[in-house]
Design an enzyme around this catalytic site. Structure first.
Site, PDB file in Angstrom:
ATOM      1  N   ARG A 126       0.841  -1.192   0.000  1.00 40.62           N
ATOM      2  CA  ARG A 126       0.000   0.000   0.000  1.00 40.62           C
ATOM      3  C   ARG A 126       0.881   1.248   0.000  1.00 40.62           C
ATOM      4  NH1 ARG A 126      -2.098  -3.570   3.957  1.00 40.62           N
ATOM      5  NH2 ARG A 126      -4.216  -4.312   3.525  1.00 40.62           N
ATOM      6  N   LYS A 137      -1.772  -2.744   8.068  1.00 40.25           N
ATOM      7  CA  LYS A 137      -2.846  -2.211   8.894  1.00 40.25           C
ATOM      8  C   LYS A 137      -2.860  -2.896  10.255  1.00 40.25           C
ATOM      9  CE  LYS A 137      -6.006  -0.762   5.192  1.00 40.25           C
ATOM     10  NZ  LYS A 137      -7.356  -0.935   4.622  1.00 40.25           N
ATOM     11  N   HIS A 189      -2.956   2.531  -5.648  1.00 37.47           N
ATOM     12  CA  HIS A 189      -3.862   1.412  -5.372  1.00 37.47           C
ATOM     13  C   HIS A 189      -4.129   0.591  -6.630  1.00 37.47           C
ATOM     14  CE1 HIS A 189      -6.748  -0.885  -3.066  1.00 37.47           C
ATOM     15  NE2 HIS A 189      -7.582  -0.784  -4.083  1.00 37.47           N
ATOM     16  N   ARG A 239      -1.341  -1.769  -6.916  1.00 41.07           N
ATOM     17  CA  ARG A 239      -1.553  -2.892  -5.984  1.00 41.07           C
ATOM     18  C   ARG A 239      -2.544  -3.885  -6.582  1.00 41.07           C
ATOM     19  NH1 ARG A 239      -1.639  -4.485  -0.475  1.00 41.07           N
ATOM     20  NH2 ARG A 239      -3.689  -4.973   0.394  1.00 41.07           N
ATOM     21  N   HIS A 246      -4.136  -9.229   3.522  1.00 46.63           N
ATOM     22  CA  HIS A 246      -5.569  -9.179   3.806  1.00 46.63           C
ATOM     23  C   HIS A 246      -5.905 -10.071   4.993  1.00 46.63           C
ATOM     24  CE1 HIS A 246      -6.788  -7.819  -0.513  1.00 46.63           C
ATOM     25  NE2 HIS A 246      -6.528  -6.806   0.282  1.00 46.63           N
ATOM     26  N   TYR A 268     -10.255  -9.216  -6.573  1.00 49.78           N
ATOM     27  CA  TYR A 268      -9.290  -9.190  -7.670  1.00 49.78           C
ATOM     28  C   TYR A 268      -9.557 -10.283  -8.696  1.00 49.78           C
ATOM     29  CZ  TYR A 268      -6.843  -6.065  -4.508  1.00 49.78           C
ATOM     30  OH  TYR A 268      -6.535  -5.016  -3.685  1.00 49.78           O
TER      31      TYR A 268
END
Length: 297
Positions: free
Chosen positions: A148, A172, A242, A245, A268, A277
Site C-alpha cells: 500500500r 494495517k 492502489h 496494488r 488481507h 481481484y
C-alpha cells in the site's frame, strides 16, 4: 473524569492498535453524528439514542448527496462505538445491532496491462540521478510487492533483507508480513542506495524512500508521481498506487498464483477481501477457457 469518547479513543489506540489516520476517521464520524443530534434532537446524549435517530441521520446524509459507501463507513464507525459502550456496560443494547448497510454498486477496478507496466518501467528512467532511480524504485516496489502507499512511505532501511531477498512490511493494525523480493528489485535497491548516499542532507536516515531533501515522502507526492508516469501510457480513468496494488494481484492470478498466496502477499485479513481481484482475472480466464475447451473448436 474520562468521557466515553476518550475511553473509546484509548481503546482504539492502545488495544486495537489503529493508526492515527484511522483513529481520526472513526472519531470524526462519531462527532459528526453528535453534532447532528445537538442540532436536531435536543442534544440527546450518544448513550441514549435509539435507531430512529440514526435512521433520520442517514436520510439527511443521503439527501445531501453523500455516496452510500461513505455513509456505510460513517455507520460502521458508530457501530464500533456502540459495541464498545456495550462491552464496558455503558449501554444495555446496541441501537445499531440490526442495521443493514446501504447497497453499493460494485465497481470493477481495471488494472494496468503488462505492456503499460513495461512501458513505464522502460521510459523516463534512463537518467541515473537520485530522483530518477528513486522514482523507478517506487514503481517497481508497488508492482513487485503489492504494498500500500502508506506502507511504502514508512518502509525502513532495516526492512530490506538482502540475504534472504525479502521485505518486511508493517501493514494495517501494525500487522507484519514478509514479502519476497525479485532479483531485479534487489539490484534497483542497491543502485538507489548508491544515489541516496550522494544526498547533501538526510533528515530521516532510518526511512528507506526519501525526497531529494532527505525527508520522508508525503502521500500526495507518491500519488502524483504514479499518476504522472502512467498518464503517459494509459487512458484508464484511475491511475494511482492502489491501481498498481490491484495490478500486482491481478497479474499474479492471471499467471497461475492461488488466491490464498495472493491474500498473504497483500496482507488481507480475510479471503473475501482478496476475491475482488478475481473479477479482473475473469476475462483472462474466459480467454484461456475458450481456447482450451474441445467444444469451442
Amino acid at each position: 473524569m474520562v468521557t466515553n469518547l476518550q475511553a473509546y479513543q484509548d481503546y482504539l489506540q492502545k488495544e486495537k492498535n489503529y493508526s492515527p489516520l484511522t483513529l481520526r476517521a472513526y472519531l470524526d464520524d462519531i462527532l459528526s453524528f453528535q453534532t447532528y443530534l445537538e442540532d436536531n434532537h435536543h442534544k440527546i446524549p450518544l448513550e441514549e439514542i435509539a435507531y430512529g435517530q440514526v435512521r433520520s441521520w442517514i436520510v439527511v446524509l443521503v439527501e445531501s448527496g453523500i455516496a452510500n459507501k461513505s455513509i456505510n463507513r460513517k455507520i460502521s464507525s458508530l457501530k464500533s462505538y456502540y459495541r464498545f459502550l456495550l462491552k464496558v456496560k455503558q449501554i444495555e443494547f446496541n441501537p445499531l445491532a440490526k442495521h443493514k448497510s446501504l447497497k453499493v454498486p460494485k465497481k470493477v477496478q481495471i488494472p494496468f496491462s503488462e505492456k503499460e507496466l513495461n512501458s513505464v518501467l522502460e521510459m523516463g528512467f534512463m537518467a541515473s540521478d537520485f530522483e530518477s532511480i528513486r522514482n523507478k524504485l517506487i514503481v517497481e516496489l508497488f508492482y513487485t510487492t503489492g504494498i500500500r502507499r502508506a506502507e511504502l512511505i514508512h518502509l525502513k532501511t532495516t526492512n530490506v533483507d538482502r540475504y534472504n531477498k525479502t521485505l518486511k512490511v508493517l501493514g494495517k493494525r501494525n500487522k507484519e508480513r514478509i514479502i519476497p523480493l525479485l532479483n531485479c528489485t534487489i539490484d534497483l535497491i542497491d543502485l538507489y542506495y548508491l544515489r541516496r548516499e550522494e544526498l547533501e542532507i538526510i533528515q530521516n536516515d532510518e526511512v528507506l524512500i526519501l525526497s531529494k531533501k532527505g525527508k520522508i515522502l508525503s502521500e500526495t507526492f507518491v500519488y502524483r508521481l504514479i499518476n504522472s508516469y502512467f498518464s503517459t501510457v494509459s487512458e484508464k480513468v484511475k491511475k494511482s498506487p492502489h491501481v498498481l496494488r490491484h495490478t500486482f494481484a491481478t497479474h499474479l492470478l492471471n499467471n497461475g498464483a492461488d488466491l490464498n498466496s495472493v491474500k498473504e502477499l497483500l496482507g488481507h485479513a480475510s479471503l473475501s477481501s482478496t476475491q475482488i481481484y478475481t473479477h479482473s482475472s475473469l476475462s483472462e480466464l474466459q480467454k484461456v477457457y475458450k481456447e482450451a475447451h474441445p467444444r469451442n473448436k
